[in-house]
Design a protein around this motif. Sequence first.
Motif, PDB file in Angstrom:
ATOM      1  N   GLU A  33       0.896  -1.167   0.029  1.00 52.82           N
ATOM      2  CA  GLU A  33      -0.264   0.144  -0.165  1.00 52.82           C
ATOM      3  C   GLU A  33       0.805   1.246   0.143  1.00 52.82           C
ATOM      4  O   GLU A  33       0.776   2.074  -0.823  1.00 52.82           O
ATOM      5  N   ASN A  34       1.743   1.320   0.915  1.00 50.19           N
ATOM      6  CA  ASN A  34       2.672   2.356   1.080  1.00 50.19           C
ATOM      7  C   ASN A  34       3.394   2.526  -0.448  1.00 50.19           C
ATOM      8  O   ASN A  34       3.641   3.949  -0.924  1.00 50.19           O
ATOM      9  N   ALA A  35       3.817   1.538  -1.002  1.00 46.22           N
ATOM     10  CA  ALA A  35       4.735   1.776  -2.458  1.00 46.22           C
ATOM     11  C   ALA A  35       3.693   2.223  -3.413  1.00 46.22           C
ATOM     12  O   ALA A  35       3.964   3.089  -4.188  1.00 46.22           O
ATOM     13  N   LEU A  36       2.545   1.719  -3.361  1.00 52.19           N
ATOM     14  CA  LEU A  36       1.703   2.184  -4.431  1.00 52.19           C
ATOM     15  C   LEU A  36       1.198   3.522  -4.215  1.00 52.19           C
ATOM     16  O   LEU A  36       0.929   4.375  -5.103  1.00 52.19           O
ATOM     17  N   THR A  37       1.292   4.051  -3.090  1.00 53.03           N
ATOM     18  CA  THR A  37       0.945   5.192  -2.822  1.00 53.03           C
ATOM     19  C   THR A  37       1.785   6.502  -2.999  1.00 53.03           C
ATOM     20  O   THR A  37       1.441   7.396  -3.643  1.00 53.03           O
ATOM     21  N   ARG A  87      -5.718  -2.133  -6.555  1.00 57.47           N
ATOM     22  CA  ARG A  87      -5.752  -1.125  -7.924  1.00 57.47           C
ATOM     23  C   ARG A  87      -4.258  -1.166  -8.048  1.00 57.47           C
ATOM     24  O   ARG A  87      -3.738  -0.009  -8.361  1.00 57.47           O
ATOM     25  N   VAL A  88      -3.641  -2.415  -8.746  1.00 59.55           N
ATOM     26  CA  VAL A  88      -2.110  -2.240  -8.860  1.00 59.55           C
ATOM     27  C   VAL A  88      -2.187  -1.830 -10.443  1.00 59.55           C
ATOM     28  O   VAL A  88      -2.738  -2.535 -11.261  1.00 59.55           O
ATOM     29  N   PRO A  89      -1.414  -0.908 -10.676  1.00 52.44           N
ATOM     30  CA  PRO A  89      -1.057  -0.615 -12.141  1.00 52.44           C
ATOM     31  C   PRO A  89      -0.521  -1.395 -12.908  1.00 52.44           C
ATOM     32  O   PRO A  89       0.369  -2.314 -12.482  1.00 52.44           O
TER      33      PRO A  89
END
Length: 120
Positions: A33-37, A87-89
């Motif tokens: 979550e932190n990496a995606l944010t 919601r991984v790109p």
Amino acid sequence: MAMNLFTSGYATLAYEIAEERASALARLGQRLENALTALAEYPRTADSNREMRKRLVEQAGYALWLFVVQREACGLNKIDHVIKVYRVPNEVIARMGPLSQPRALPKKSVSPADERPPMF
């Protein structure tokens, strides 16, 4: 009586292992979550630093890989669920895996007096 103690000890150990698996899964989920944010907050514009964005995508791909491997260790095998929920790109999915250049660990400074001579 001895068999009951063995069963009880085994059940306790199995419970603690399951607890640790769940805890590790939660930590890795938070890391993802932190990496995606961080990636979402970094703009994708013409004047943005492409190298920085590339590193953020790489870190998110690594976090995704760690999370998926831990899920599989827990018996959860559907990666499409992870991609949908988090919601991984697509660029992160394409980069999922170990880091191409792992962070170098700092070398331990050893004085010449502390060095041991070779055994042979």
